[in-house]
Design an enzyme around this catalytic site. Structure first.
Site, PDB file in Angstrom:
ATOM      1  N   ASP A  88       0.879  -1.218  -0.058  1.00  0.00           N
ATOM      2  CA  ASP A  88      -0.037   0.000  -0.069  1.00  0.00           C
ATOM      3  C   ASP A  88       0.758   1.124  -0.042  1.00  0.00           C
ATOM      4  OD1 ASP A  88      -2.897  -0.574   0.247  1.00  0.00           O
ATOM      5  OD2 ASP A  88      -2.201  -1.909   1.655  1.00  0.00           O
ATOM      6  N   ASP A  89       0.251   2.407   0.174  1.00  0.00           N
ATOM      7  CA  ASP A  89       1.025   3.610   0.264  1.00  0.00           C
ATOM      8  C   ASP A  89       2.012   3.848  -0.927  1.00  0.00           C
ATOM      9  OD1 ASP A  89      -0.282   3.753   2.742  1.00  0.00           O
ATOM     10  OD2 ASP A  89       1.366   3.915   3.772  1.00  0.00           O
ATOM     11  N   SER A  90       3.183   3.816  -0.796  1.00  0.00           N
ATOM     12  CA  SER A  90       3.978   4.244  -1.765  1.00  0.00           C
ATOM     13  C   SER A  90       4.715   2.838  -2.633  1.00  0.00           C
ATOM     14  CB  SER A  90       5.376   5.096  -1.435  1.00  0.00           C
ATOM     15  OG  SER A  90       5.862   4.336  -0.423  1.00  0.00           O
TER      16      SER A  90
END
Length: 722
Positions: free
Chosen positions: A318-320
């Site tokens: 998730d995220d980056s």
């Protein structure tokens, strides 16, 4: 929960918190944790670090480097932005670049190398203005257009630095933090790479007690553009988008490698951007390949450093995560030891479980934050985190029964659970339940029913199980509902693209599902121009297999029917050119097992029977919403829409069985739609689950013998069979 033995230790990651050592160690014991982690905004004290647990340390490679970032502003990550269209009322027009954008997130990059990529478009005619027709005024960040056509619309596409890392920005605003805004640096630059390699080595030296480095995640966030108007705060968000990977330097490197120049419009795409929900063109696919190769190549160097210090490397899915692509053939080159996925839903469990990596871990919800992602109270007055956990768990659990996961855990501020003792009790319960389910998978896969399923869309296996983000971000798409239902059903499921069909993928499946709106990536868009696809699918069904189409399956204009598979479905959709044609009348012929108890298919205007031979299983206001069409020895099924629910998941199971010519009433299916089961044949273990909030009686037949159990609300029964 009935079972042979209780497993109370292992496979659980607990979020520790300095200042709450007693609570941390008490819950680590109760929840059977073998690992303690830090979270964004928390630290672990020496007492916790030395308590004998494995230690996960979270790093976000591209933030927490503000001193270096401020000294190297030109190495910050960037994106293309586009102004809202402005109508000219004279031959000159002034456009404010930052109007409508959140100025704490973006800063105009007006450097010479960035200006080279700026573009001004006449959107009325979709023509690019020559650079002589506009000028940039840095003192007020405006672009002035001259010699233009009055009453035409104009936009400016420009490059901007991103000056507040988006995940930190969200956590900051959600939790009312009062600290410095974190910037994000771009490792596409050699100087950034050298800095990060040194930083990674120093970090490992300073964190001797860390056993697992949790990368969150690699370098580039999914796109999340914020606006200045709180009525439309999130201007554009796409979990699988590559828009936040662009920079002048990256564009130059791309040009050198691929031999052509990408422009701002290749990313802006008339202001629509290239959302994951639409088929990608060659330029986007080339860019994705370019970024993926870079992320893997440089990412491996950082992971090698971690391994050289004797630590394991896990990545957060998730995220980056953009450029990591866990379902790409390149992923194994990273050398990651594990993958962690934040989950709300069953499809995310399957998304995690299918990645080729040694350890698969789920980060459960609710996060230990005062409020949830939607802003509703969680660990605060008015919140009910225990009920939240139960509802999330029943979605997660049904998928856990189908494919193995190695670990679960939580994230956030542990001290928030102190006022919610029922929550701590429930986490203890499901942690033990998880460990038992995990053990069952060690002996082999659970029993699956005969039809093998292929979900067909443009992305194929690269976007197995997902569309673009969590369920609440993609709920408007039929396919995410189908994926969620499939995640816990007793079928073998794979995801294929159109080229896979030409490579023989249909030989390995019995049912193909195609679902979505016309022109989307999920139905296929222009891919349906390929006559070989049509030929292979038509033969596939004619020879005894099934095609299930949902919403506007196989839709493409320019042919005699809108649905390219109309001859297999027995229905088509009229866009207006058949408004004067006659329509076949029909009588609804419902099949009890195929009836929707709730949230049934919603009628689409102008659906009609092609030859009158389709059986209308359900109609709404005289419009077919579910049909069955016999084609050769096979069958085509049409559904106007599909929405996931516990009851509807059972209906989808029956639709698949019906399409494949299988019996509704066979072993391994419970008689109660609120319950499901999994049978682990090698160990002769039957698991029955209650997906409702009330007591349910459920029966299932295995190997000729019927087992009946009362299952409490939300609960699980594990039965050893003789």
């Amino acid at each position: 929960m009935e079972q042979q033995k209780e497993i109370t230790k292992g496979g659980f990651t607990l979020p520790g918190e300095a200042g709450f050592e007693k609570l941390t160690l008490e819950l680590a014991n109760r929840w059977g944790a073998d690992v303690i982690r830090d979270s964004d905004g928390t630290e672990l004290s020496d007492d916790i670090l030395n308590a004998g647990y494995g230690i996960y340390s979270t790093i976000c490679l591209i933030r927490d480097h503000n001193a270096w970032a401020k000294a190297n502003i030109d190495k910050l990550q960037q994106t293309f932005l586009v102004t809202s269209p402005v109508v000219a009322n004279s031959e000159t027009l002034t456009i404010d670049l930052m109007e409508g954008f959140f100025k704490e997130q973006f800063l105009v990059n007006d450097s010479e190398e960035a200006l080279e990529y700026w573009q001004v478009y006449d959107r009325t005619t979709e023509t690019l203005l020559q650079k002589e027709s506009w000028s940039y005024h840095p003192q007020n960040q405006t672009v002035v257009l001259t010699g233009i056509c009055p009453w035409h619309k104009y936009t400016v596409s420009f490059m901007a630095y991103r000056i507040w890392e988006e995940i930190s920005m969200y956590n900051h605003t959600t939790n009312n933090w009062n600290k410095e805004h974190l910037m994000q640096i771009d490792p596409i630059h050699k100087e950034t790479q050298e800095y990060l390699l040194t930083w990674m080595d120093d970090w490992c030296k300073k964190h001797e007690q860390t056993t697992v480095v949790r990368f969150t995640s690699m370098f580039y966030n999914f796109v999340w553009m914020w606006g200045s108007n709180e009525k439309n705060r999130y201007l554009f968000s796409d979990w699988a988008s590559y828009d936040f990977t662009v920079s002048p330097h990256a564009l130059k490197l791309f040009e050198e490698e691929y031999g052509y120049v990408l422009t701002a419009e290749d990313f802006i795409h008339q202001g629509k951007f290239h959302v994951t929900h639409m088929p990608a063109d060659k330029h986007k696919l080339d860019w994705m390949e370019f970024i993926n190769n870079f992320v893997v190549d440089f990412g491996k160097k950082l992971i090698d450093i971690v391994h050289n210090y004797g630590k394991l490397a896990y990545v957060f899915y998730d995220d980056s995560w953009v450029g990591v692509e866990p379902y790409h053939k390149n992923f194994e080159k990273f050398g990651f030891d594990g993958l962690i996925k934040c989950v709300f839903s069953g499809f995310e469990v399957r998304l995690c479980a299918g990645v080729k990596v040694n350890t698969h871990e789920l980060r459960l919800h609710p996060y230990l934050f005062p409020v949830g992602l939607g802003g509703a109270p969680t660990f605060m007055e008015g919140g009910n985190p225990t009920l939240d956990a139960k509802n999330y768990w029943i979605s997660v659990r049904r998928a856990l029964l189908r494919e193995p996961i190695d670990r679960i855990g939580l994230g956030g501020y542990l001290h928030l659970v102190e006022d919610f003792p029922d929550f701590t009790d429930y986490i203890e319960k499901i942690a033990n339940e998880f460990r038992r389910i995990k053990e069952l998978h060690n002996a082999g896969k659970p029993m699956a029913l005969k039809p093998r399923i292929a979900v067909l869309h443009s992305w194929g296996s690269l976007r197995s199980w997902t569309l673009s983000g969590h369920f609440h971000e993609t709920y408007m798409h039929d396919l995410i509902h189908i994926n969620e239902s499939l995640s816990g059903l007793p079928f073998d499921v794979k995801f294929i693209n159109f080229e896979d069909i030409n490579q023989g993928a249909l030989e390995e499946v019995d049912v193909v599902i195609n679902a979505g709106i016309m022109g989307s990536a999920w139905t296929g868009g222009q891919a349906w121009e390929d006559q070989e696809i049509i030929e292979r699918l038509t033969r596939f069904v004619y020879e005894g297999k099934a095609f299930i189409g949902v919403n506007e399956p196989s839709a493409l204009t320019g042919y005699d029917t809108l649905y390219r598979m109309a001859h297999v479905l027995g229905v088509d959709m009229d866009l207006g050119d058949r408004v004067s044609h006659g329509r076949y009348s029909f009588t609804e012929e419902p099949v009890e097992e195929l009836e929707f108890a709730e949230c049934g298919p919603k009628a689409k205007r102008n659906i009609y029977l092609t030859d009158g031979l389709a059986k209308v299983l359900k109609e709404e206001n005289g419009i077919p919403v579910m049909t069955s069409y016999e084609f050769g020895r096979g069958r085509g099924i049409y559904l106007a829409s599909y929405e996931h629910s516990i009851k509807n998941a059972r209906t989808l199971l029956n639709i698949i069985l019906y399409a494949a010519g299988e019996s509704f009433h066979q072993e391994g299916i419970t008689n109660n739609v609120y319950t499901e089961c999994a049978y682990y044949e090698k160990d002769k273990i039957l698991v029955m689950i209650n997906n409702s909030n009330t007591l349910q009686e459920s029966s299932v037949t295995i190997k000729g013998r019927t087992y009946t159990k009362d299952i409490p609300a939300f609960d699980t029964v594990i039965l050893p069979l003789e």
